[in-house]
Write a protein that holds these residues in place. Structure first.
Motif, mmCIF file in Angstrom:
data_model
loop_
_atom_site.group_PDB
_atom_site.id
_atom_site.type_symbol
_atom_site.label_atom_id
_atom_site.label_comp_id
_atom_site.label_asym_id
_atom_site.label_seq_id
_atom_site.Cartn_x
_atom_site.Cartn_y
_atom_site.Cartn_z
ATOM 1 N N ASN A 53 65.923 69.067 48.418
ATOM 2 C CA ASN A 53 66.860 69.579 49.415
ATOM 3 C C ASN A 53 67.011 68.659 50.623
ATOM 4 O OD1 ASN A 53 67.318 72.040 47.964
ATOM 5 N ND2 ASN A 53 65.338 72.805 48.713
ATOM 6 N N ALA A 54 66.399 67.499 50.572
ATOM 7 C CA ALA A 54 66.479 66.577 51.703
ATOM 8 C C ALA A 54 67.923 66.132 51.925
ATOM 9 C CB ALA A 54 65.586 65.372 51.456
ATOM 10 N N PHE A 55 68.279 65.988 53.199
ATOM 11 C CA PHE A 55 69.602 65.491 53.576
ATOM 12 C C PHE A 55 69.446 64.030 53.971
ATOM 13 C CE2 PHE A 55 72.901 64.560 56.698
ATOM 14 C CZ PHE A 55 74.044 65.023 56.056
ATOM 15 N N VAL A 56 70.151 63.142 53.276
ATOM 16 C CA VAL A 56 69.984 61.704 53.488
ATOM 17 C C VAL A 56 71.315 61.097 53.916
ATOM 18 C CG1 VAL A 56 69.277 59.523 52.461
ATOM 19 C CG2 VAL A 56 68.192 61.649 51.719
ATOM 20 N N ASN A 57 71.299 60.393 55.050
ATOM 21 C CA ASN A 57 72.490 59.698 55.543
ATOM 22 C C ASN A 57 72.162 58.204 55.639
ATOM 23 O OD1 ASN A 57 74.999 59.134 56.617
ATOM 24 N ND2 ASN A 57 74.458 59.738 58.694
ATOM 25 N N VAL A 58 72.972 57.381 54.989
ATOM 26 C CA VAL A 58 72.747 55.932 54.960
ATOM 27 C C VAL A 58 73.875 55.254 55.731
ATOM 28 C CG1 VAL A 58 72.455 53.899 53.514
ATOM 29 C CG2 VAL A 58 71.634 56.118 52.706
ATOM 30 N N LEU A 59 73.488 54.434 56.707
ATOM 31 C CA LEU A 59 74.458 53.711 57.529
ATOM 32 C C LEU A 59 74.234 52.212 57.405
ATOM 33 C CD1 LEU A 59 74.215 55.830 60.812
ATOM 34 C CD2 LEU A 59 75.881 56.088 58.982
ATOM 35 N N ARG A 60 75.304 51.467 57.413
ATOM 36 C CA ARG A 60 75.200 50.013 57.383
ATOM 37 C C ARG A 60 74.730 49.516 58.752
ATOM 38 N NH1 ARG A 60 80.135 45.748 56.054
ATOM 39 N NH2 ARG A 60 78.917 43.842 56.309
ATOM 40 N N THR A 61 73.751 48.619 58.751
ATOM 41 C CA THR A 61 73.209 48.060 59.986
ATOM 42 C C THR A 61 73.794 46.681 60.219
ATOM 43 O OG1 THR A 61 71.145 49.296 59.689
ATOM 44 C CG2 THR A 61 71.098 47.437 61.214
ATOM 45 N N GLU A 62 74.571 46.542 61.279
ATOM 46 C CA GLU A 62 75.225 45.276 61.569
ATOM 47 C C GLU A 62 74.304 44.298 62.302
ATOM 48 O OE1 GLU A 62 78.061 44.188 60.618
ATOM 49 O OE2 GLU A 62 78.979 45.983 59.775
ATOM 50 N N VAL A 88 57.557 61.950 52.268
ATOM 51 C CA VAL A 88 58.759 61.129 52.377
ATOM 52 C C VAL A 88 58.436 59.808 53.080
ATOM 53 C CG1 VAL A 88 61.046 60.938 53.418
ATOM 54 C CG2 VAL A 88 60.354 63.081 52.321
ATOM 55 N N CYS A 89 57.639 59.863 54.131
ATOM 56 C CA CYS A 89 57.245 58.648 54.852
ATOM 57 C C CYS A 89 56.437 57.715 53.969
ATOM 58 C CB CYS A 89 56.449 59.013 56.103
ATOM 59 S SG CYS A 89 57.460 59.737 57.408
ATOM 60 N N GLU A 90 55.624 58.279 53.086
ATOM 61 C CA GLU A 90 54.857 57.448 52.162
ATOM 62 C C GLU A 90 55.786 56.646 51.247
ATOM 63 O OE1 GLU A 90 52.231 60.055 50.108
ATOM 64 O OE2 GLU A 90 50.860 60.317 51.810
ATOM 65 N N GLN A 91 56.891 57.267 50.838
ATOM 66 C CA GLN A 91 57.861 56.559 50.000
ATOM 67 C C GLN A 91 58.512 55.418 50.774
ATOM 68 O OE1 GLN A 91 58.126 57.121 46.770
ATOM 69 N NE2 GLN A 91 56.608 58.756 47.013
ATOM 70 N N ILE A 92 58.809 55.639 52.043
ATOM 71 C CA ILE A 92 59.406 54.592 52.872
ATOM 72 C C ILE A 92 58.424 53.438 53.052
ATOM 73 C CG2 ILE A 92 60.267 54.039 55.189
ATOM 74 C CD1 ILE A 92 61.381 56.880 55.327
ATOM 75 N N ASP A 148 63.608 58.319 45.138
ATOM 76 C CA ASP A 148 62.224 58.772 45.327
ATOM 77 C C ASP A 148 62.134 59.887 46.364
ATOM 78 O OD1 ASP A 148 61.503 56.896 43.473
ATOM 79 O OD2 ASP A 148 60.748 55.443 44.931
ATOM 80 N N VAL A 149 62.953 59.799 47.420
ATOM 81 C CA VAL A 149 62.954 60.856 48.441
ATOM 82 C C VAL A 149 63.427 62.172 47.843
ATOM 83 C CG1 VAL A 149 64.110 61.658 50.552
ATOM 84 C CG2 VAL A 149 63.178 59.335 50.429
ATOM 85 N N LYS A 150 64.450 62.131 47.006
ATOM 86 C CA LYS A 150 64.964 63.359 46.381
ATOM 87 C C LYS A 150 63.969 63.946 45.391
ATOM 88 C CE LYS A 150 68.578 64.773 47.126
ATOM 89 N NZ LYS A 150 69.027 65.714 48.169
ATOM 90 N N GLN A 151 63.118 63.097 44.815
ATOM 91 C CA GLN A 151 62.076 63.613 43.939
ATOM 92 C C GLN A 151 61.005 64.349 44.733
ATOM 93 O OE1 GLN A 151 60.675 60.224 41.712
ATOM 94 N NE2 GLN A 151 62.354 60.309 40.215
ATOM 95 N N VAL A 152 60.736 63.878 45.944
ATOM 96 C CA VAL A 152 59.766 64.545 46.815
ATOM 97 C C VAL A 152 60.349 65.833 47.365
ATOM 98 C CG1 VAL A 152 58.501 64.364 48.992
ATOM 99 C CG2 VAL A 152 58.572 62.416 47.427
ATOM 100 N N ASP A 153 61.604 65.779 47.842
ATOM 101 C CA ASP A 153 62.261 66.957 48.411
ATOM 102 C C ASP A 153 63.697 66.989 47.923
ATOM 103 O OD1 ASP A 153 63.273 69.053 49.843
ATOM 104 O OD2 ASP A 153 62.916 68.185 51.829
ATOM 105 N N VAL A 188 66.684 64.154 56.761
ATOM 106 C CA VAL A 188 66.266 65.454 57.283
ATOM 107 C C VAL A 188 65.531 66.186 56.166
ATOM 108 C CG1 VAL A 188 67.010 67.648 58.289
ATOM 109 C CG2 VAL A 188 68.239 65.536 58.849
ATOM 110 N N THR A 189 64.276 66.535 56.428
ATOM 111 C CA THR A 189 63.440 67.184 55.421
ATOM 112 C C THR A 189 62.569 68.244 56.081
ATOM 113 O OG1 THR A 189 61.845 66.783 53.642
ATOM 114 C CG2 THR A 189 61.577 65.493 55.650
ATOM 115 N N SER A 190 61.899 69.016 55.278
ATOM 116 C CA SER A 190 61.018 70.054 55.818
ATOM 117 C C SER A 190 59.749 69.421 56.371
ATOM 118 C CB SER A 190 60.670 71.071 54.729
ATOM 119 O OG SER A 190 60.004 70.425 53.653
#
Length: 298
Positions: free
Chosen positions: A277-286, A227-231, A270-275, A218-220
């Motif tokens: 205040n970004a909220f990042v949630n990481v989930l394991r993908t089964e 952020v998408c460029e980093q992905i 890298d995302v935190k360097q861009v923003d 979640v970002t501004s």
């Protein structure tokens, strides 16, 4: 340890050095596997899974019922001929050639290296033999090589169907061990299942190609494109969903993406360097269905 992306760039820039690294790892891992077969598997009279287990089963049958000691190498090479041909067509030329080299090295070394008896405790043999075997197979996988046999099948299924095939292979190996148990006694077969379980779990833990993670960021709105460029530097893409933060009513963007597990740490940084205040949630993908970029094993 290098991330998959950095490793890929290094491999593209230094192809000859990458080939040398693969060759060295193949020889070292084959040596470890051969020593493991002589010091643990044969010492404990175990039956490892896959085509190695079938080879051991043929050796035992020849000795038990025919009184003939047959070498490990020729049988193992013959059994691997068909899956190697399938791998050549489905996975790739280089991958198959290096894998065949691994099979050849293991087959020759198993008939050459001396046994190094470490312990007579069958449970220790089953557990630690399985762990060592799993480490050797994982070393192969790290340099995009396989130890052959059912591993060819597991990787082909993973590449084509995007599924974790190692547990299916474990189930198939249990059938082989059941035959061994019927012929030569259930105690060795049950200990062999422990051996194979330990091997499978180590591979699932260390296999770099089998782990993926889902990102919710979640970002501004003004930072979403960066952020998408980093992905996209990971060779993966994302989906953007417009939203409003309920805490302060501020418009925001939620970015959804799935990447390789090894890319998470660098990507979050890298995302935190861009923003910041970004909220990042990481989930394991089964499990994953659909298009997902996989670096070719060749």
């Amino acid at each position: 340890m290098l991330s998959n992306q950095r490793r890929a760039l290094w491999q593209d820039r230094h192809p000859r050095l990458d080939d040398l690294v693969r060759l060295v790892v193949v020889v070292l891992a084959s040596t470890v596997m051969a020593l493991n077969l002589k010091s643990f598997v044969q010492a404990g009279d175990l039956f490892p899974g896959g085509f190695t287990g079938i080879t051991r089963l043929i050796q035992r049958c020849a000795l038990e019922y025919g009184g003939v000691e047959v070498p490990f190498g020729p049988i193992n090479l013959l059994l691997n001929a068909i899956p190697a041909t399938i791998s050549y067509k489905l996975i790739g030329k280089k991958f198959t050639i290096y894998s065949c080299l691994a099979i050849l090295c293991t087959s020759v070394l198993t008939d050459v290296v001396p046994a190094l008896p470490i312990t007579e405790d069958i449970l220790l043999i089953a557990v630690f033999g399985g762990l060592v075997n799993g480490l050797a197979v994982s070393a192969y996988l790290r340099v995009r090589v396989t130890s052959g046999g059912t591993d060819f099948i597991a990787i082909a299924l993973s590449e084509r169907k995007n599924i974790d095939a190692w547990n299916y292979i474990l189930g198939g190996n249990v059938v082989i061990l059941g035959i061994a148990g019927y012929l030569f006694g259930w105690d060795r077969a049950l200990y062999s299942i422990i051996f194979q379980f330990c091997t499978t779990q180590v591979i699932r833990l260390l296999d770099p190609a089998g782990k993926r993670a889902t990102l919710f960021i979640v970002t501004s709105r003004d930072r979403a494109e960066e952020v998408c460029e980093q992905i996209q530097t990971t060779r993966h893409t994302a989906t953007l969903i417009d939203g409003i933060g309920l805490y302060n009513g501020t418009p925001c963007v939620m970015i959804y993406s799935v990447v390789e597990n090894s890319q998470i740490r660098r990507l979050v940084r890298d995302v935190k360097q861009v923003d910041a205040n970004a909220f990042v949630n990481v989930l394991r993908t089964e499990k994953l269905m659909g298009n997902f970029y996989r670096r070719p094993r060749d």
